[in-house]
Scaffold this active site. Structure first.
Site, short mmCIF file in Angstrom:
data_model
loop_
_atom_site.label_atom_id
_atom_site.label_comp_id
_atom_site.label_asym_id
_atom_site.label_seq_id
_atom_site.Cartn_x
_atom_site.Cartn_y
_atom_site.Cartn_z
N PRO A 389 -8.61 10.79 -15.14
CA PRO A 389 -8.78 11.56 -16.38
C PRO A 389 -9.66 12.78 -16.15
CG PRO A 389 -9.97 9.48 -16.49
CD PRO A 389 -9.18 9.45 -15.24
N GLY A 393 -16.15 13.92 -16.05
CA GLY A 393 -17.15 13.87 -14.99
C GLY A 393 -16.81 12.93 -13.86
N LEU A 394 -15.53 12.66 -13.66
CA LEU A 394 -15.17 11.68 -12.63
C LEU A 394 -14.60 12.31 -11.36
CD1 LEU A 394 -13.79 8.75 -14.79
CD2 LEU A 394 -15.96 8.87 -13.64
N SER A 397 -11.37 16.37 -8.73
CA SER A 397 -11.03 17.45 -7.81
C SER A 397 -11.41 17.11 -6.37
CB SER A 397 -11.64 18.77 -8.26
OG SER A 397 -12.99 18.60 -8.57
N ASP A 444 -19.14 10.83 -4.80
CA ASP A 444 -17.78 10.38 -4.97
C ASP A 444 -16.94 10.54 -3.72
OD1 ASP A 444 -17.33 13.23 -5.24
OD2 ASP A 444 -18.42 12.89 -7.08
#
Ligand SMILES: *[C@@H]1O[C@H](CO)[C@@H](O)[C@H](O)[C@H]1NC(C)=O
Ligand SMILES: *[C@@H]1O[C@H](CO)[C@@H](O)[C@H](O)[C@H]1NC(C)=O
Ligand SMILES: *[C@@H]1O[C@H](CO)[C@@H](O)[C@H](O)[C@H]1NC(C)=O
Length: 596
Positions: A389, A393-394, A397, A444
């Protein structure tokens, strides 16, 4: 009356067929959900249903229930077709394994939208052959009978009764006397098949809850099972309405009859017979931050976990010229109308994924030139897909950039020695920071240039994540934390030190499976973040989610990324059920984390 269109199913046969098709004729339809595939005459199945139900103000509202994997497709369809986006409900599931079952999906809309009205429920990914189907007639009959209504049709020869819900109907009263969900041969003579097309009275909707309590297993949560229970066990009168001739449901149709390939998209005719060109795809698993620094630019420590719920995939294959393929949803080039263009641009800006592919290629070339790595004279086509989504903030990219780097390495046969992992991690980061000015956190991606340890994923407790359905109220104000850190602000330095300690303690807690301890640490992690980032930066949406989880349901909670989503750990299974319901009712998307 309210209409609910169900399109939350996962893994439709047709979608798999398209993905595995080797002719290349259908590649533009990869990932498109069944209800949005061009049907007869190019019309999408959902267009047909939407046209049928939106006419003549038959319904006060129309809702659409989908899953988190295909949500974006439906959101785009909605803005292009004048369907209210706020009436799309996202059930938070991204995989067949975690599906809720149609009864739960139905219950989700009714509960989260607080509906108190009769409803018509339609599986909007089934194809109806009659293009002039009259929904008003169904409503009339429903009103006349003053009981539940189920639509059925007579099966054609060759259709197996064991594949459908079979009904026995009293010819005089029209009441359905017996319902058999996928019966074995010989159980009933009837060849009348029920389809997911019902009218339910508002009083009856309360039985959904009871049904779900009695049927914990998702296999038993199909709508057919519910109807079988209502008719055979609860004995609520359900009437049958037979579909007029000419109205048939096409069951097992192959992709060839189902929709016409779009020839302008096809590769050259010669290629048709040849096998699809050798492709390489790389999937980047998605990571969420479980503990530690909000981002790793602070020389701190962090624990992150790979999850299966969300992913990004990039595919490369050799081609005549060098092509970056725009993603039909994320890099739109065609719009339903000027208003549609306006809505999409306002909501999402101009930041699709294509620029990520382009910037990665640029950086990759630059790196190779500067490091004496000669690249073969070959052109390629790159395309990508993702279900992460956006704007919550996940770090979707980074996932695309990492997968692109892997594709390029494979295509130009670079090894780990040519582009060692730590340097690769730096390259990925630089694509975002130098080329695209995205202030990316590092947690991430696997940050190999730091000191990092693998942990056994089996240590992970059952985390949940939730994100804002409308991310616009996640914090937009830039924090000055990085600036303060660079200037040696003692409060920030102290906080970063504490984040690192929290990560160490969490590691111990995970390894000893002390979830109580881990939950406490997660809360402390959030409190610390809140103290240095301030409420203005965190934004009302994030604070609302944290408050809901922690104050009302006693769940540990923190931000897994840069805001817009929360990750939590709830130790009381009963409270977790209520917590999930509360998040859904507050307009958030709730998912159970599936560790990879
Ligand atoms: C790459 O594509 C360009 C056209 O975009 C073409 O001129 C060039 O010859 C191609 N290079 C190779 C090696 O095929
Ligand atoms: C990695 O961590 C270990 C133990 O914490 C430490 O001894 C070592 O010096 C670290 N290495 C680097 C490169 O920071
Ligand atoms: C788990 O952590 C809690 C809270 O820190 C502590 O009180 C408890 O003794 C720990 N349990 C075990 C089995 O170590």
């Amino acid at each position: 009356m309210i209409c609910i269109l169900l399109v939350a199913g996962h893994g439709a046969v047709l979608e798999t067929e398209i993905k595995n098709d080797s002719s290349g004729l259908y590649s533009h339809l990869e990932g498109v959900p069944k209800a949005l595939l061009p049907g007869i005459g190019g019309k999408k199945i959902l267009d047909f249903w939407w046209e049928a139900v939106k006419m003549r103000q038959l319904f006060s509202e129309v809702y659409l229930v989908t899953n988190a994997d295909k949500y974006k497709h439906y959101e785009r369809w909605a803005t292009a077709n004048d369907f209210p986006v706020e009436n799309i409900i996202n059930d938070g599931t991204t995989m067949y394994e975690t599906r809720l079952g149609a009864v739960s999906d139905l219950e989700l809309v009714i509960r989260s939208k607080k509906l108190h009205d009769d409803v018509m429920v339609i599986a909007a990914d089934m194809l109806c052959a009659d293009q002039n189907f009259d929904v008003a007639q169904v409503i009339k009959f429903f009103t006349l009978m003053k009981g539940e209504l189920a639509i059925y049709y007579e099966m054609e020869e060759g259709e197996k009764t064991s594949s459908r819900g079979i009904v026995e109907v009293c010819a005089n009263t029209h009441r359905i006397t017996k319902f058999y969900e996928k019966p074995c041969p010989g159980i009933t003579e009837s060849r009348m098949a029920s389809v997911v097309f019902y009218c339910l009275q508002k009083e009856t909707l309360s039985t959904l809850d009871e049904f779900l309590k009695l049927h914990e297993n998702v296999e038993d949560r199909a709508l057919g099972k519910y109807l079988e229970w209502v008719i055979n066990d609860v004995k609520i009168p359900v009437y049958g309405m037979k579909l007029p001739t000419g109205f048939q449901l096409i069951g097992q149709v192959s992709k060839a009859v189902f929709y016409q390939p779009v020839h302008s998209f096809c590769p050259s005719k010669k290629k048709k017979k040849k096998k699809r060109k050798k492709e390489n795809s790389f999937v980047t698993l998605f990571r969420i931050g479980i503990m530690g620094n909000p981002s790793d630019g602070f020389c701190g420590k962090t624990i992150a976990m790979t999850i299966s719920n969300f992913w990004a995939e990039v595919t490369i294959c050799e081609s005549k010229s060098l092509v970056l393929v725009p993603h039909p949803l994320n890099d739109p080039t065609e719009f339903g109308s000027l208003q549609d263009l306006y809505c999409i641009s306002r909501k999402e800006g101009y930041q699709g994924g294509l620029r990520l592919l382009q910037a990665t290629c640029k950086k990759f070339y630059q790196f190779c030139s500067q490091n004496g790595i000669a690249l073969a004279q070959r052109n390629f086509t790159l395309k990508y897909d993702t279900n992460i989504p956006r704007q919550v903030g996940l770090a979707g990219s980074s996932a695309i950039v990492s997968a692109t780097v892997k594709c390029l390495m494979k295509f130009y046969t670079l090894t780990d020695d040519d582009l060692p992992k730590p340097i690769r991690a730096r390259l990925v980061l630089n694509v975002e920071t130098d080329e695209l000015f995205i202030t990316a956190g590092l947690q991430d991606r696997v940050v190999q240039n730091r000191n990092y340890t693998r942990m056994d994923i089996r240590c992970a407790p059952p985390f949940w994540i939730a994100y804002l359905g409308d991310p616009s109220d996640s914090g937009k104000i830039h924090s000055d934390v990085r600036h303060r850190w660079l200037n040696g602000d003692p409060e920030v330095l102290e906080a970063m030190k504490r984040f690192a300690e929290l990560a160490d303690q969490a590691k111990t807690a995970l390894e000893s499976r002390n979830w109580t301890e881990l939950a406490n640490l997660m809360n402390e992690n959030f409190d610390l973040r809140r103290s240095i980032y301030t409420d203005a930066c965190l934004g009302p949406g994030n604070l609302k989610m944290v408050e809901l989880a922690r104050q009302q349901y006693g769940s540990a909670v923190k931000l897994p990324g840069s805001g817009g989503a929360v990750v939590g750990l709830c130790l009381d299974p009963e409270k977790l059920v209520d917590l999930k319901a509360a998040f859904q009712e507050a307009g958030c998307v709730f998912c159970h984390v599936v560790p990879y």
